[in-house]
Design an enzyme around this catalytic site. Structure first.
Site, PDB file in Angstrom:
ATOM      1  N   LYS A 142       0.808  -1.199   0.052  1.00 20.29           N
ATOM      2  CA  LYS A 142      -0.042   0.130   0.051  1.00 20.29           C
ATOM      3  C   LYS A 142       1.021   1.363   0.140  1.00 20.29           C
ATOM      4  O   LYS A 142       0.365   2.470   0.477  1.00 20.29           O
ATOM      5  CB  LYS A 142      -1.125   0.203   1.164  1.00 20.29           C
ATOM      6  CG  LYS A 142      -1.734  -1.233   1.436  1.00 20.29           C
ATOM      7  CD  LYS A 142      -2.269  -1.792   0.273  1.00 20.29           C
ATOM      8  CE  LYS A 142      -3.281  -1.163  -0.702  1.00 20.29           C
ATOM      9  NZ  LYS A 142      -3.583  -1.878  -2.009  1.00 20.29           N
ATOM     10  N   SER A 143       1.925   1.119  -0.473  1.00 21.41           N
ATOM     11  CA  SER A 143       2.774   2.379  -0.310  1.00 21.41           C
ATOM     12  C   SER A 143       3.266   2.970  -1.886  1.00 21.41           C
ATOM     13  O   SER A 143       3.866   4.013  -1.970  1.00 21.41           O
ATOM     14  CB  SER A 143       4.371   1.944   0.034  1.00 21.41           C
ATOM     15  OG  SER A 143       4.220   1.452   1.355  1.00 21.41           O
ATOM     16  N   THR A 162       3.165   0.617  -4.722  1.00 25.21           N
ATOM     17  CA  THR A 162       3.560  -0.658  -5.618  1.00 25.21           C
ATOM     18  C   THR A 162       3.284  -0.316  -7.095  1.00 25.21           C
ATOM     19  O   THR A 162       4.183  -0.319  -7.836  1.00 25.21           O
ATOM     20  CB  THR A 162       3.224  -1.694  -5.069  1.00 25.21           C
ATOM     21  OG1 THR A 162       3.030  -1.780  -3.751  1.00 25.21           O
ATOM     22  CG2 THR A 162       4.211  -2.856  -5.335  1.00 25.21           C
ATOM     23  N   TRP A 185       1.864   1.944  -8.720  1.00 21.87           N
ATOM     24  CA  TRP A 185       2.230   3.447  -9.282  1.00 21.87           C
ATOM     25  C   TRP A 185       3.604   3.056  -9.862  1.00 21.87           C
ATOM     26  O   TRP A 185       3.997   3.526 -11.102  1.00 21.87           O
ATOM     27  CB  TRP A 185       1.929   4.225  -8.268  1.00 21.87           C
ATOM     28  CG  TRP A 185       1.926   5.666  -8.969  1.00 21.87           C
ATOM     29  CD1 TRP A 185       2.098   6.028 -10.216  1.00 21.87           C
ATOM     30  CD2 TRP A 185       1.903   6.851  -8.084  1.00 21.87           C
ATOM     31  NE1 TRP A 185       2.177   7.421 -10.158  1.00 21.87           N
ATOM     32  CE2 TRP A 185       1.870   7.835  -9.032  1.00 21.87           C
ATOM     33  CE3 TRP A 185       1.888   7.186  -6.746  1.00 21.87           C
ATOM     34  CZ2 TRP A 185       1.980   9.330  -8.728  1.00 21.87           C
ATOM     35  CZ3 TRP A 185       1.996   8.610  -6.232  1.00 21.87           C
ATOM     36  CH2 TRP A 185       1.986   9.676  -7.282  1.00 21.87           C
ATOM     37  N   HIS A 191       6.917  -7.195  -2.006  1.00 23.23           N
ATOM     38  CA  HIS A 191       6.695  -6.785  -0.746  1.00 23.23           C
ATOM     39  C   HIS A 191       7.369  -7.470   0.368  1.00 23.23           C
ATOM     40  O   HIS A 191       7.223  -7.167   1.541  1.00 23.23           O
ATOM     41  CB  HIS A 191       5.166  -7.059  -0.356  1.00 23.23           C
ATOM     42  CG  HIS A 191       4.158  -6.126  -1.307  1.00 23.23           C
ATOM     43  ND1 HIS A 191       4.268  -4.901  -1.544  1.00 23.23           N
ATOM     44  CD2 HIS A 191       2.957  -6.569  -1.693  1.00 23.23           C
ATOM     45  CE1 HIS A 191       3.120  -4.637  -2.459  1.00 23.23           C
ATOM     46  NE2 HIS A 191       2.607  -5.543  -2.262  1.00 23.23           N
ATOM     47  N   ARG A 203       6.027   5.314   1.966  1.00 24.44           N
ATOM     48  CA  ARG A 203       4.844   6.311   2.249  1.00 24.44           C
ATOM     49  C   ARG A 203       4.573   6.392   3.520  1.00 24.44           C
ATOM     50  O   ARG A 203       4.902   5.627   4.301  1.00 24.44           O
ATOM     51  CB  ARG A 203       3.757   5.607   1.603  1.00 24.44           C
ATOM     52  CG  ARG A 203       2.415   6.453   1.495  1.00 24.44           C
ATOM     53  CD  ARG A 203       1.098   5.737   0.739  1.00 24.44           C
ATOM     54  NE  ARG A 203       0.094   6.567   0.442  1.00 24.44           N
ATOM     55  CZ  ARG A 203      -1.113   6.055   0.056  1.00 24.44           C
ATOM     56  NH1 ARG A 203      -1.447   4.852  -0.220  1.00 24.44           N
ATOM     57  NH2 ARG A 203      -2.243   6.870  -0.248  1.00 24.44           N
ATOM     58  N   SER A 216      -5.045   2.966   3.742  1.00 26.65           N
ATOM     59  CA  SER A 216      -5.237   2.203   2.398  1.00 26.65           C
ATOM     60  C   SER A 216      -5.216   0.723   2.796  1.00 26.65           C
ATOM     61  O   SER A 216      -6.230   0.079   2.180  1.00 26.65           O
ATOM     62  CB  SER A 216      -3.855   2.550   1.509  1.00 26.65           C
ATOM     63  OG  SER A 216      -4.223   2.149   0.347  1.00 26.65           O
ATOM     64  N   TYR A 246       6.334   8.142  -1.774  1.00 26.40           N
ATOM     65  CA  TYR A 246       4.875   8.233  -2.546  1.00 26.40           C
ATOM     66  C   TYR A 246       4.671   9.697  -2.460  1.00 26.40           C
ATOM     67  O   TYR A 246       4.227  10.037  -3.636  1.00 26.40           O
ATOM     68  CB  TYR A 246       4.027   7.559  -1.791  1.00 26.40           C
ATOM     69  CG  TYR A 246       2.447   7.564  -2.256  1.00 26.40           C
ATOM     70  CD1 TYR A 246       1.968   6.650  -3.038  1.00 26.40           C
ATOM     71  CD2 TYR A 246       1.678   8.574  -1.657  1.00 26.40           C
ATOM     72  CE1 TYR A 246       0.498   6.958  -3.459  1.00 26.40           C
ATOM     73  CE2 TYR A 246       0.419   8.897  -2.198  1.00 26.40           C
ATOM     74  CZ  TYR A 246      -0.227   7.874  -2.972  1.00 26.40           C
ATOM     75  OH  TYR A 246      -1.566   8.000  -3.536  1.00 26.40           O
ATOM     76  N   ALA A 248      -5.390   8.293 -15.352  1.00 23.36           N
ATOM     77  CA  ALA A 248      -5.019   7.173 -16.478  1.00 23.36           C
ATOM     78  C   ALA A 248      -4.742   5.661 -16.100  1.00 23.36           C
ATOM     79  O   ALA A 248      -5.534   4.788 -16.734  1.00 23.36           O
ATOM     80  CB  ALA A 248      -3.699   7.614 -17.053  1.00 23.36           C
ATOM     81  N   MET A 249      -4.480   5.634 -14.813  1.00 30.26           N
ATOM     82  CA  MET A 249      -4.213   4.277 -14.491  1.00 30.26           C
ATOM     83  C   MET A 249      -5.924   3.609 -14.063  1.00 30.26           C
ATOM     84  O   MET A 249      -6.008   2.499 -14.047  1.00 30.26           O
ATOM     85  CB  MET A 249      -3.410   4.127 -13.167  1.00 30.26           C
ATOM     86  CG  MET A 249      -1.935   4.116 -13.618  1.00 30.26           C
ATOM     87  SD  MET A 249      -0.788   4.189 -12.275  1.00 30.26           S
ATOM     88  CE  MET A 249      -0.996   2.778 -11.242  1.00 30.26           C
TER      89      MET A 249
HETATM   90  P1  A3P Z   1      -5.211   4.667  -1.707  1.00 27.36           P
HETATM   91  O1  A3P Z   1      -5.717   3.397  -1.164  1.00 27.36           O
HETATM   92  O2  A3P Z   1      -4.675   5.771  -0.622  1.00 27.36           O
HETATM   93  O3  A3P Z   1      -5.876   5.305  -2.738  1.00 27.36           O
HETATM   94  P2  A3P Z   1       0.033  -0.565  -3.506  1.00 27.36           P
HETATM   95  O4  A3P Z   1      -0.021  -0.416  -5.327  1.00 27.36           O
HETATM   96  O5  A3P Z   1       1.317  -0.500  -2.874  1.00 27.36           O
HETATM   97  O6  A3P Z   1      -0.899  -1.313  -3.170  1.00 27.36           O
HETATM   98  O7  A3P Z   1      -0.687   0.896  -3.292  1.00 27.36           O
HETATM   99  C1  A3P Z   1      -1.945   1.429  -3.370  1.00 27.36           C
HETATM  100  C2  A3P Z   1      -2.226   2.720  -3.182  1.00 27.36           C
HETATM  101  O8  A3P Z   1      -1.298   3.607  -4.023  1.00 27.36           O
HETATM  102  C3  A3P Z   1      -3.714   3.335  -3.261  1.00 27.36           C
HETATM  103  O9  A3P Z   1      -3.717   4.326  -2.123  1.00 27.36           O
HETATM  104  C4  A3P Z   1      -3.867   3.783  -4.523  1.00 27.36           C
HETATM  105  O10 A3P Z   1      -5.028   4.605  -4.764  1.00 27.36           O
HETATM  106  C5  A3P Z   1      -2.382   4.393  -4.695  1.00 27.36           C
HETATM  107  N1  A3P Z   1      -1.974   4.599  -6.071  1.00 27.36           N
HETATM  108  C6  A3P Z   1      -1.970   3.646  -7.036  1.00 27.36           C
HETATM  109  N2  A3P Z   1      -1.537   4.468  -8.276  1.00 27.36           N
HETATM  110  C7  A3P Z   1      -1.615   5.682  -8.130  1.00 27.36           C
HETATM  111  C8  A3P Z   1      -1.394   6.855  -8.992  1.00 27.36           C
HETATM  112  N3  A3P Z   1      -1.071   6.882 -10.176  1.00 27.36           N
HETATM  113  N4  A3P Z   1      -1.259   8.038  -8.142  1.00 27.36           N
HETATM  114  C9  A3P Z   1      -1.441   8.202  -6.864  1.00 27.36           C
HETATM  115  N5  A3P Z   1      -1.686   7.153  -6.034  1.00 27.36           N
HETATM  116  C10 A3P Z   1      -1.875   5.831  -6.786  1.00 27.36           C
END
Ligand code: A3P
Length: 287
Positions: free
Chosen positions: A44-45, A47, A49, A99, A121, A129, A184, A222-223
């Site tokens: 949840k940091s 990954t 992204w 992880h 993060r 998250s 992050y 976009a994602m």
């Molecule tokens: P939130 O739950 O706070 O929205 P991981 O990929 O490590 O599991 O982390 C997921 C977290 O990264 C989620 O946070 C997700 O929304 C956030 N995230 C993923 N892609 C992102 C992006 N392009 N911009 C900002 N946050 C992103």
């Protein structure tokens, strides 16, 4: 079997997608190549992204591959049973996500020139998250009340163990030339500048147009629209996004909306205890 955890060297893993044998293989037998790039995080940091950013850098900003290949195939989590197979069969140069805490990472990495990018993060946002994620990710136990789940998180009684141990462990590699870390929050504040730093670390040069392609296609919007990156293709028995999304809010500081003052102060106390003596500053240090 769903939502059952097992312990591997003192760390919990959900049985649905991990196995003791797989973790042993990763730690002792996985052959890291010098041209491997590892995307490492505590869960949840950020990954996925970073996975998107690295995929796009690799394709010089061209989103075609990101739009046709699921992220878990582009940068498999090699500690999962399926991810290990994918990581082994992907063509080099491989992008691999993980992880794992450092003590469980592939031993062969430490004799290699492979690169690790470690994304951190604000742990309060990681916690929030994770609290939402645990409600939709079927291999995980229901988190129950936030207060109770917070205690478990602060004690490291969650899959992948303690955030504090994870960060302290991996940050021990800072200063090594094959280790790069970023937060992050930095990605949020200045994505283009962050991508430039990542490119320098990777020894990759992108022209302005390629850079635009990375920044545009790695944006939260976009994602979220890309079915190869938003987990809408994940089977329902693993992820049920009916009530919340994997790409949930994508902001820094959501903890302020979710934690009470008392919970936040308790968090600060544990944070100070756990992180004391670590000569590092993070964007959330005003915490
Ligand atoms: P939130 O739950 O706070 O929205 P991981 O990929 O490590 O599991 O982390 C997921 C977290 O990264 C989620 O946070 C997700 O929304 C956030 N995230 C993923 N892609 C992102 C992006 N392009 N911009 C900002 N946050 C992103």
């Amino acid at each position: 079997m769903a939502q059952e955890y097992f312990q591997y060297k003192g760390i919990s893993f959900p049985r649905l997608i991990y196995s003791e044998q797989g973790l042993r293989e990763v730690e002792n037998k996985f052959q890291v190549r010098d041209d491997d790039v590892f995307n490492v995080t505590y869960q949840k940091s950020g990954t996925v992204w970073m996975l998107e950013i690295l995929s796009l850098i690799h394709s010089n900003g061209d989103p075609s591959r990101c739009r046709t290949v699921p992220n878990w195939d582009r940068g498999p989590w090699y500690e999962t049973v399926l991810g290990l197979q994918t990581a082994r069969s992907n063509q080099p140069p491989r992008l691999i996500s993980s992880h794992l805490p450092i003590q469980l990472f592939a031993k062969s990495f430490f004799q290699s020139k492979a690169k690790v990018l470690y994304t951190v993060r604000n742990p309060k946002d990681v916690f929030v998250s994770l609290y939402h994620f645990a409600q939709i990710f079927r291999p995980y136990k229901e988190p129950g009340q936030l207060d109770q789940f917070l205690e478990q998180f602060l004690e490291g009684d969650v899959p992948f163990g303690s955030w504090f141990d994870h960060v302290k462990g991996w940050m021990g590699l800072r200063g090594h030339e094959n280790f790069f870390w970023i937060s992050y929050e930095e990605l949020q504040q200045d994505l283009r500048g962050s991508v430039e730093r990542i490119c320098r670390f990777l020894g990759k040069q992108l022209d302005a147009q390629a850079m635009d392609g990375v920044v545009e296609n790695a944006s939260f919007q976009a994602m979220k629209q890309n079915k190869m990156s938003n987990f809408s293709l994940a089977p329902r028995f693993l992820l049920d996004q009916t009530h919340s999304s994997f790409l949930r809010k994508g902001i820094a500081g959501d903890w302020k909306n979710q934690l009470t003052t008392a919970q936040s102060e308790n968090f600060d106390r544990v944070y100070r205890e756990q992180m004391q003596g670590l000569e590092l500053s993070f964007p959330w240090d005003e915490l």
